[in-house]
Design a protein around this motif. Sequence first.
Motif, PDB file in Angstrom:
ATOM      1  N   LEU A   1     -16.712  36.706  28.959  1.00  0.00           N
ATOM      2  CA  LEU A   1     -15.541  37.516  28.623  1.00  0.00           C
ATOM      3  C   LEU A   1     -14.905  38.083  29.884  1.00  0.00           C
ATOM      4  O   LEU A   1     -15.592  38.577  30.777  1.00  0.00           O
ATOM      5  CB  LEU A   1     -15.941  38.667  27.702  1.00  0.00           C
ATOM      6  CG  LEU A   1     -16.467  38.299  26.311  1.00  0.00           C
ATOM      7  CD1 LEU A   1     -16.739  39.561  25.510  1.00  0.00           C
ATOM      8  CD2 LEU A   1     -15.490  37.400  25.578  1.00  0.00           C
ATOM      9  N   SER A   2     -13.590  38.031  29.938  1.00  0.00           N
ATOM     10  CA  SER A   2     -12.836  38.671  31.015  1.00  0.00           C
ATOM     11  C   SER A   2     -12.369  40.040  30.544  1.00  0.00           C
ATOM     12  O   SER A   2     -12.453  40.377  29.353  1.00  0.00           O
ATOM     13  CB  SER A   2     -11.624  37.817  31.394  1.00  0.00           C
ATOM     14  OG  SER A   2     -10.697  37.790  30.314  1.00  0.00           O
ATOM     15  N   THR A   3     -11.843  40.832  31.472  1.00  0.00           N
ATOM     16  CA  THR A   3     -11.289  42.140  31.109  1.00  0.00           C
ATOM     17  C   THR A   3     -10.151  41.976  30.110  1.00  0.00           C
ATOM     18  O   THR A   3     -10.035  42.755  29.150  1.00  0.00           O
ATOM     19  CB  THR A   3     -10.780  42.871  32.363  1.00  0.00           C
ATOM     20  OG1 THR A   3     -11.871  43.037  33.279  1.00  0.00           O
ATOM     21  CG2 THR A   3     -10.220  44.237  32.006  1.00  0.00           C
ATOM     22  N   ALA A   4      -9.319  40.958  30.321  1.00  0.00           N
ATOM     23  CA  ALA A   4      -8.209  40.705  29.404  1.00  0.00           C
ATOM     24  C   ALA A   4      -8.713  40.344  28.011  1.00  0.00           C
ATOM     25  O   ALA A   4      -8.127  40.756  27.002  1.00  0.00           O
ATOM     26  CB  ALA A   4      -7.329  39.583  29.951  1.00  0.00           C
ATOM     27  N   ASP A   5      -9.812  39.577  27.946  1.00  0.00           N
ATOM     28  CA  ASP A   5     -10.406  39.225  26.651  1.00  0.00           C
ATOM     29  C   ASP A   5     -10.830  40.487  25.904  1.00  0.00           C
ATOM     30  O   ASP A   5     -10.560  40.638  24.697  1.00  0.00           O
ATOM     31  CB  ASP A   5     -11.639  38.337  26.842  1.00  0.00           C
ATOM     32  CG  ASP A   5     -11.307  36.959  27.383  1.00  0.00           C
ATOM     33  OD1 ASP A   5     -10.190  36.475  27.136  1.00  0.00           O
ATOM     34  OD2 ASP A   5     -12.177  36.379  28.058  1.00  0.00           O
ATOM     35  N   ILE A   6     -11.495  41.387  26.609  1.00  0.00           N
ATOM     36  CA  ILE A   6     -12.010  42.600  25.973  1.00  0.00           C
ATOM     37  C   ILE A   6     -10.868  43.498  25.517  1.00  0.00           C
ATOM     38  O   ILE A   6     -10.919  44.096  24.435  1.00  0.00           O
ATOM     39  CB  ILE A   6     -12.960  43.351  26.927  1.00  0.00           C
ATOM     40  CG1 ILE A   6     -14.209  42.491  27.185  1.00  0.00           C
ATOM     41  CG2 ILE A   6     -13.361  44.708  26.346  1.00  0.00           C
ATOM     42  CD1 ILE A   6     -15.177  43.088  28.173  1.00  0.00           C
ATOM     43  N   GLU A   7      -9.804  43.581  26.315  1.00  0.00           N
ATOM     44  CA  GLU A   7      -8.641  44.386  25.911  1.00  0.00           C
ATOM     45  C   GLU A   7      -8.056  43.873  24.598  1.00  0.00           C
ATOM     46  O   GLU A   7      -7.709  44.655  23.708  1.00  0.00           O
ATOM     47  CB  GLU A   7      -7.579  44.345  27.006  1.00  0.00           C
ATOM     48  CG  GLU A   7      -7.933  45.148  28.253  1.00  0.00           C
ATOM     49  CD  GLU A   7      -6.905  44.976  29.355  1.00  0.00           C
ATOM     50  OE1 GLU A   7      -5.984  44.142  29.186  1.00  0.00           O
ATOM     51  OE2 GLU A   7      -7.018  45.670  30.392  1.00  0.00           O
ATOM     52  N   GLN A   8      -7.955  42.550  24.476  1.00  0.00           N
ATOM     53  CA  GLN A   8      -7.437  41.975  23.234  1.00  0.00           C
ATOM     54  C   GLN A   8      -8.390  42.214  22.068  1.00  0.00           C
ATOM     55  O   GLN A   8      -7.960  42.475  20.940  1.00  0.00           O
ATOM     56  CB  GLN A   8      -7.206  40.475  23.423  1.00  0.00           C
ATOM     57  CG  GLN A   8      -6.098  40.137  24.399  1.00  0.00           C
ATOM     58  CD  GLN A   8      -6.003  38.652  24.632  1.00  0.00           C
ATOM     59  OE1 GLN A   8      -5.628  37.884  23.739  1.00  0.00           O
ATOM     60  NE2 GLN A   8      -6.362  38.210  25.835  1.00  0.00           N
ATOM     61  N   MET A   9      -9.693  42.116  22.343  1.00  0.00           N
ATOM     62  CA  MET A   9     -10.675  42.338  21.284  1.00  0.00           C
ATOM     63  C   MET A   9     -10.657  43.777  20.788  1.00  0.00           C
ATOM     64  O   MET A   9     -10.821  44.029  19.593  1.00  0.00           O
ATOM     65  CB  MET A   9     -12.077  41.972  21.788  1.00  0.00           C
ATOM     66  CG  MET A   9     -12.318  40.488  21.858  1.00  0.00           C
ATOM     67  SD  MET A   9     -14.046  40.125  22.235  1.00  0.00           S
ATOM     68  CE  MET A   9     -13.924  38.367  22.529  1.00  0.00           C
ATOM     69  N   ILE A  10     -10.479  44.734  21.702  1.00  0.00           N
ATOM     70  CA  ILE A  10     -10.384  46.137  21.288  1.00  0.00           C
ATOM     71  C   ILE A  10      -9.228  46.305  20.318  1.00  0.00           C
ATOM     72  O   ILE A  10      -9.373  46.916  19.251  1.00  0.00           O
ATOM     73  CB  ILE A  10     -10.224  47.062  22.518  1.00  0.00           C
ATOM     74  CG1 ILE A  10     -11.504  47.085  23.345  1.00  0.00           C
ATOM     75  CG2 ILE A  10      -9.857  48.487  22.071  1.00  0.00           C
ATOM     76  CD1 ILE A  10     -11.373  47.832  24.659  1.00  0.00           C
TER      77      ILE A  10
END
Length: 227
Positions: free
Chosen positions: A85-94
Motif C-alpha cells: 500500500l502507498s500513502t495515496a492508497d491509504i488516503e483513498q481507503m480512509i
Amino acid sequence: MDLIKNKALATPTEREKRPAHEKVYQTLRSQILFGELVPGQPVTIQGLTDSLGVGMTPVREAIRRLISDGALVFQGNRRVSVPLLSTADIEQMIFARISIESELSRRATANLQVEDIDHLERIDRHLDQTIADGDVSGYLRLNQAFHETLYSHANAPILSDLAERLWLRFGPSLRVVCGRFGTQSLPDRHKDIIAALRKGDADQVAKATAQDIEQGMELMAEALTAA
C-alpha cells in the motif's frame, strides 16, 4: 460460544459441500485478510498448490477471483503477491471505508436487538484481552468479527461486499503494523459504538465507526511511512 462468524470458519459439512475452487478461495482469502501472506512477498502458483494440497485448476480460479477483488496482483512467471500500500492508497481507503462502513453501521442500528448488541460487547471484551496479551492474530480476527457482525445487520449486501473487498486490501498491512509495534497502541472506538447502539442513536454509531476507521488507518499510514 463461537465469537467469530467468518465465512472461512464454516462447519465441516458446509466445507465438504463447497467446490474445490471455493474452498481454496476461502482459505487464501482468510490468509490474506489476516496477514498470513506478507505484502510484497511473491508466491508461486505451484507453491500455493503444494501448500494447500490441491490441484492447479482450483488454485488458478481462486487467484483469478482474488486478483479481481484487488487482494492479489499478478507479477508474471506464475507468481502473485499481496499488493504493497502507498500513502495515496491509504488516503483513498480512509475515504471509502468511512463512506461505506459508516453507512452500514447507521443502517444496522435500527435492526439490532438487545441480544445482538450483547454479542458485539462479548466480542469486544475478548478483543480487549487479545490487546492486553499482545495476541496479534487474535486481535485481527476479533476486530474483523466485530465489524462484520455489526455490518451483517445492515441488510445492504452491495455495501457489505464493497466493505469486504476493502478489508482484503488493508488487512495484510494491518498485520505488518501490529507485528512491528504490537497491539497496545491500536485505537479502539468499539465501546463508543456499543454505547450509541444501546441508545439507538444511528448518527452517533456512524460517527464512532468513522472515528474508529480514521484513527486506525492513519496509524497504519504513519507506521508504513516510517518503515
